[in-house]
Write a protein that holds these residues in place. Structure first.
Motif: not given
Lengths: 775, 211
Positions: B158, B164, B179, B182, B194
């Protein structure tokens, strides 16, 4: 002039002859006169005596007959250097022979073979020219003296007596040296026709006189093994140039000296006769004889017995006469010789004694004088009432009196002595007639040479008839002063050993007193410097101590007032607030004053340098040695056997150690110190990592627990008359070195410790690195 | 939240002179600063606990252990704890040395009350902020340390700005799984966007470099 070296010449003397003796002493005189530095003496000796003297190396040269020379050649490596010459009428010869003589009226005696059964007379069997030469001729002719002669008589007298005996018919045949007859005829002792020659030889070219034998070299002078070769060569040359003897007579047996003759013929003779050095050893010869002639010996013995029986009666009277006569002659000769020798010895001893006495008297006089001078010297140096300078003046006067000089001066030589000359001298002390200074300046050495500094110079000036003595006074191996004397030239320029010693002693005393004075001066300078530093530190510390002491309550007051002001709220009385503010202002002003005062009296400039702590400690201990020595306190140092380099201010650190050691000395003297123990102060160095720890310890009573907290505070002292600044100063100094000064009690007493950064020298670091690289 | 803020800062005074010690207490109490008094260095070292807000005021000249030595001893225990050195006989070399060794300030007696109080406040404030920074970085470290290995791999992806899909391809896992990771790591690191995540990561990295 040096005393002449005595050279002894031994002369073989079997019968005394005044003419002969005169020639020998003439030879010795001539040698002494012509060879400088040597005194030649003649020693007349018999064969035994001569051999002994040669063995003991008492003789340098020997005059003797050829047979003896050959023997000496073998035993002593003797070498002939000159041969005796004879003269007959006009002919000169260096040879000799022997003659067989008989009365002229004995018609039957002509040849050697005619000699059988005759009575034969000679001086001695050991005489070369009086017997041995003829013995060989007889041997060659097949005759044996023992077997063939009626009798063989040895008179031991003079050869002339043999001639006379023949003339008087006391024997049939006589054996004498060639030349004796001619001599006697010349002296008119016999008539020319009275005597005839048996077995005459015709050798006019070599020997002008009559001879019955082969010819041999005449007597010679030989050098011995140990004799100096150069001297021998000189003697040989001198002898040859010696003037010949002048005589009106036909025959002169001692005409002069010539080149050394060849001795080969003599060798042959000695071999034939089995004489030394060719004599066979006695043991062997006896055995040989017994073996070879056993039967013959027996026969001969019996025959001889019979013969003797008859002969004894006949010859008794004759023999007795001859024997007593020869005895008498012998005694007379011996006696005369002894008297001469004794007289010579006595006179030489007498002479030596006289010289000895004179020399001894001179030495005694010198010794007596220098003893009294030394006594005076000692008395002056130990006299406690005189100052150093008075002693110096008194000593110089003493030396001047001792040498009977008119004036004495002591000059200081300027230190840049390489170029210094006499004009730059400083007069320190003058004694006696000071007007003579110009004389002395004119006669002093022009330049001062370090190399000849130890010598005493004594110069005699012929123009002004004065004598100058000068010597240097040495201080640390360089001439520091010049001591000079001037006076009349009566003085002997060779100063006696003891007097030289006296001068040296004086110069050493002056040197050491100058050295001592220099050391004293330096120490005094150092002391005053330290004193200055101490004063500076004291003032600084007073200011600093005062500042600290006042600052503490000042700070507290300011804190309290500030705190109080902050506690007042807006509703409070403004007059109180104003009062507090003003008092705060005044307090701040006071603190400013103190700050300015302290800034004004700074501690001295702190200089960082690298120095040897060990040297510094030694210097401090050296300085305090006198104080502690009087109190019988021992100052010791530990870990100071090699230099320890540290970084810091040398003067300040010295001040600290001095203070600490001084305190320690005082601590050991306190009332409550332990009794009956030796009082010791120890300064020790220990390297701890990159630091050096310095400890000053004493064995005094230690520090009381109540004191130990405040011991470094300014104006705090346990001593009744102390300012209480010493330790405070020490602490300040050590703190400026980024270190701290600690005090603690030990089992023995008290100890003060501080540390300084250790500096390892480049060399050490380098060697450490290389060793690391190797491993 | 912040542990230091629960405690009132305290000023420790080490001086062998009683009147100086107590007068300073009097001054500090007037501005409500709590004090603790010690008459020598050892006494203070025995009582000293690190991490609490405050500062220490030392006198240089004290018996046994002097102020300079005590200063070094404190730095051994807590290099950040502020030390103000006070002396009645300051010289320049000593002041330089003290500052080099990390003293917060070197003040000469007698001092101006205002100046002294300001310096004390400054010292306390600096130590506080240092402490807070320290605690924040400790907390961040703790948060990042709580991530699983897979979550950290995803986080790296990231932060490098990878979509992704790319992260899933590189890690040989499905996009779905990425996901999940994350969202898990976002909630563990207590961030919502983010952007916040990147800021937090930068902050943590800076602290990692500083200790």
């Amino acid at each position: 002039m040096a005393a002449a070296q005595t050279v002894s010449i031994g002369v073989l003397n079997q019968h005394h002859d005044p003419e002969e003796d005169a020639f020998w002493s003439k030879t010795a005189q001539y040698l002494s006169h012509n060879i400088p530095g040597y005194n030649f003496t003649i020693k007349l000796m018999g064969l035994e005596c001569l051999n002994q003297a040669i063995e003991k190396q008492q003789l340098a040269f020997v005059i003797t007959n050829p047979a003896n020379i050959v023997a000496l050649q073998k035993s002593e490596d003797a070498r002939p250097i000159a041969t005796l010459q004879t003269r007959y009428q006009t002919q000169v010869s260096s040879y000799l022979g022997a003659v067989l003589i008989a009365r002229a009226d004995r018609n039957k005696l002509k040849r050697l073979s005619d000699l059988k059964n005759q009575s034969v007379m000679a001086v001695s069997p050991s005489e070369f020219d009086g017997y041995q030469i003829i013995e060989r001729e007889l041997l060659l002719a097949g005759l044996s003296p023992e077997k063939d002669f009626f009798e063989m008589l040895f008179t031991n007298g003079s050869q002339k007596n043999i001639v006379k005996a023949i003339v008087n018919d006391e024997a049939d045949i006589g054996i004498v040296r060639s030349g004796i007859l001619e001599n006697m005829i010349a002296d008119k002792e016999i008539q020319p026709g009275q005597i005839k020659i048996i077995h005459p030889q015709d050798t006019p070219n070599y020997l002008p006189m009559h001879s019955s034998s082969m010819l041999y070299p005449n007597w010679s002078m030989v050098k011995l093994n140990h004799t100096d070769i150069a001297l021998a060569r000189q003697v040989a040359i001198t002898l040859k140039s010696m003037p010949k003897h002048e005589s009106t007579l036909d025959y002169d047996p001692f005409y002069g000296w010539t080149q050394a003759a060849d001795l080969t013929t003599v060798n042959g003779l000695l071999q034939a006769l089995k004489l030394p050095p060719y004599a066979p050893s006695k043991e062997v010869s006896l055995k040989q004889i017994l073996k070879e002639h056993e039967s013959v010996t027996l026969l001969v013995l019996t025959f001889m017995l019979v013969l003797t029986f008859f002969t004894v009666r006949l010859s008794r009277v004759n023999r007795k006469l001859a024997a007593s006569q020869s005895e008498l002659a012998k005694h007379r000769d011996n006696l005369e010789q002894e008297v001469i020798e004794r007289t010579k010895e006595l006179s030489s001893v007498n002479k030596a004694l006289e010289q000895d006495i004179i020399a001894r008297e001179t030495i005694e006089e010198t010794l007596r004088r220098s003893r009294s001078a030394l006594q005076g010297f000692y008395e002056i140096t130990v006299n406690p009432e005189l100052t150093q300078h008075e002693k110096l003046a008194a000593l110089i006067k003493l030396a001047r009196d001792h040498f009977a000089m008119d004036a004495a001066f002591l000059y200081k030589i300027p230190p840049q002595d390489a170029e210094s000359t006499r004009q730059q001298l400083d007069l320190c002390v003058a004694d006696g007639n000071t007007e003579m200074e110009d004389d002395i300046l004119a006669n002093l050495p022009q330049h001062f040479d370090k190399n000849e500094s130890g010598e005493i110079k004594c110069v005699k000036n012929e123009q002004d008839n004065k004598c100058y003595i000068s010597l240097y006074v040495m201080v640390e191996n360089t001439p520091h002063c010049l001591l000079a004397f001037v006076g009349n030239s009566k003085l002997n320029p060779n100063i006696a050993q003891v007097d030289q010693e006296l001068l040296r002693l004086l110069s050493q005393w002056i040197g050491s007193s100058i050295e001592r004075q220099t050391i004293e001066d330096e120490r005094e300078k150092y002391r005053s410097q330290l004193g200055k530093v101490t004063r500076l530190f004291t003032v600084g510390e007073i200011a600093s101590g005062l500042a600290h002491e006042i600052n503490q309550p000042l700070t507290a007051s300011i804190n309290y007032i500030s705190g109080s002001l902050r506690r007042l709220d807006d509703n409070s009385d403004t007059t109180v607030k104003t009062g507090l503010e003003r008092s705060l202002g005044s307090l701040n002003q006071a603190s400013q004053i103190i700050r300015r005062m302290r800034d004004f009296v700074q501690m001295g400039i702190h200089r960082e340098e690298t120095f040897d702590l060990v040297r510094l400690i030694k210097r401090v201990l050296d300085l305090l040695e006198i104080e502690s020595g009087q109190q019988s306190i021992s100052l010791q140092s530990v870990g100071t056997d090699k230099p320890v380099l540290v970084k810091g201010d040398q003067v300040q650190i010295e001040q600290v150690i001095l203070n600490l050691v001084r305190n320690a000395i005082e601590a050991t003297q306190l009332q409550n110190a332990k009794p009956n123990t030796k009082r010791v102060v120890t300064v020790s160095l220990t390297t701890i990592g990159d630091q050096v720890e310095v400890s000053v310890a004493d064995n005094g009573p230690g520090i009381e627990d109540s004191e130990i907290e405040h011991i470094f505070d300014a104006f705090h002292s346990t001593k009744p008359d102390g300012m209480g600044l010493g330790l405070a100063i020490c602490r300040s100094i050590i703190e400026t070195h980024n270190s701290r000064l600690d005090a603690r009690n030990t089992e023995q007493g008290a100890e003060f410790i501080f540390r300084l950064p250790h500096v390892t020298t480049q060399y050490e670091t380098k060697s450490y690195e290389t060793s690391k690289r190797k491993t | 939240m912040n542990p230091t803020s629960n405690h009132a800062p305290c000023v420790y005074i080490v001086d062998d002179d009683q009147q100086v010690r107590e007068s300073l207490e009097w001054l500090l109490e007037s501005v409500n600063l709590p004090t603790k008094l010690y008459q020598n260095g050892q006494e203070f070292l025995d009582a000293f606990t690190t991490g609490l807000p405050g500062c220490v005021i030392l006198d240089v000249r004290m018996p046994k252990m002097n102020g300079m030595e005590l200063h070094l001893a404190i730095k051994q225990i807590d290099p950040n704890f502020p030390v103000i050195i006070v002396t009645g006989h300051a010289d320049v070399p000593m002041a330089i040395r003290a500052m080099k060794e990390g003293a917060f300030d070197f003040i000469e007696k007698p001092y101006n009350d205002q100046h002294m109080l300001e310096r004390i406040q400054a010292a306390i404030h600096e130590y506080n902020s240092l402490q807070q920074d320290h605690q924040r970085s400790q907390e961040l470290k703790k948060r990042f340390d709580s991530l699983s290995k897979r979550e950290q791999q995803v986080l790296q992806g990231i932060l490098q700005g990878k979509p992704n899909k790319l992260i899933a391809d590189e890690l040989f896992i499905s996009i779905k799984t990425v996901e999940v990771h994350r969202s898990n790591l976002m909630s563990k690191l207590e961030v919502k966007t983010v952007t916040d995540l990147v800021r937090l990561a930068i902050e943590a990295k800076k602290d990692d470099a500083t200790p």
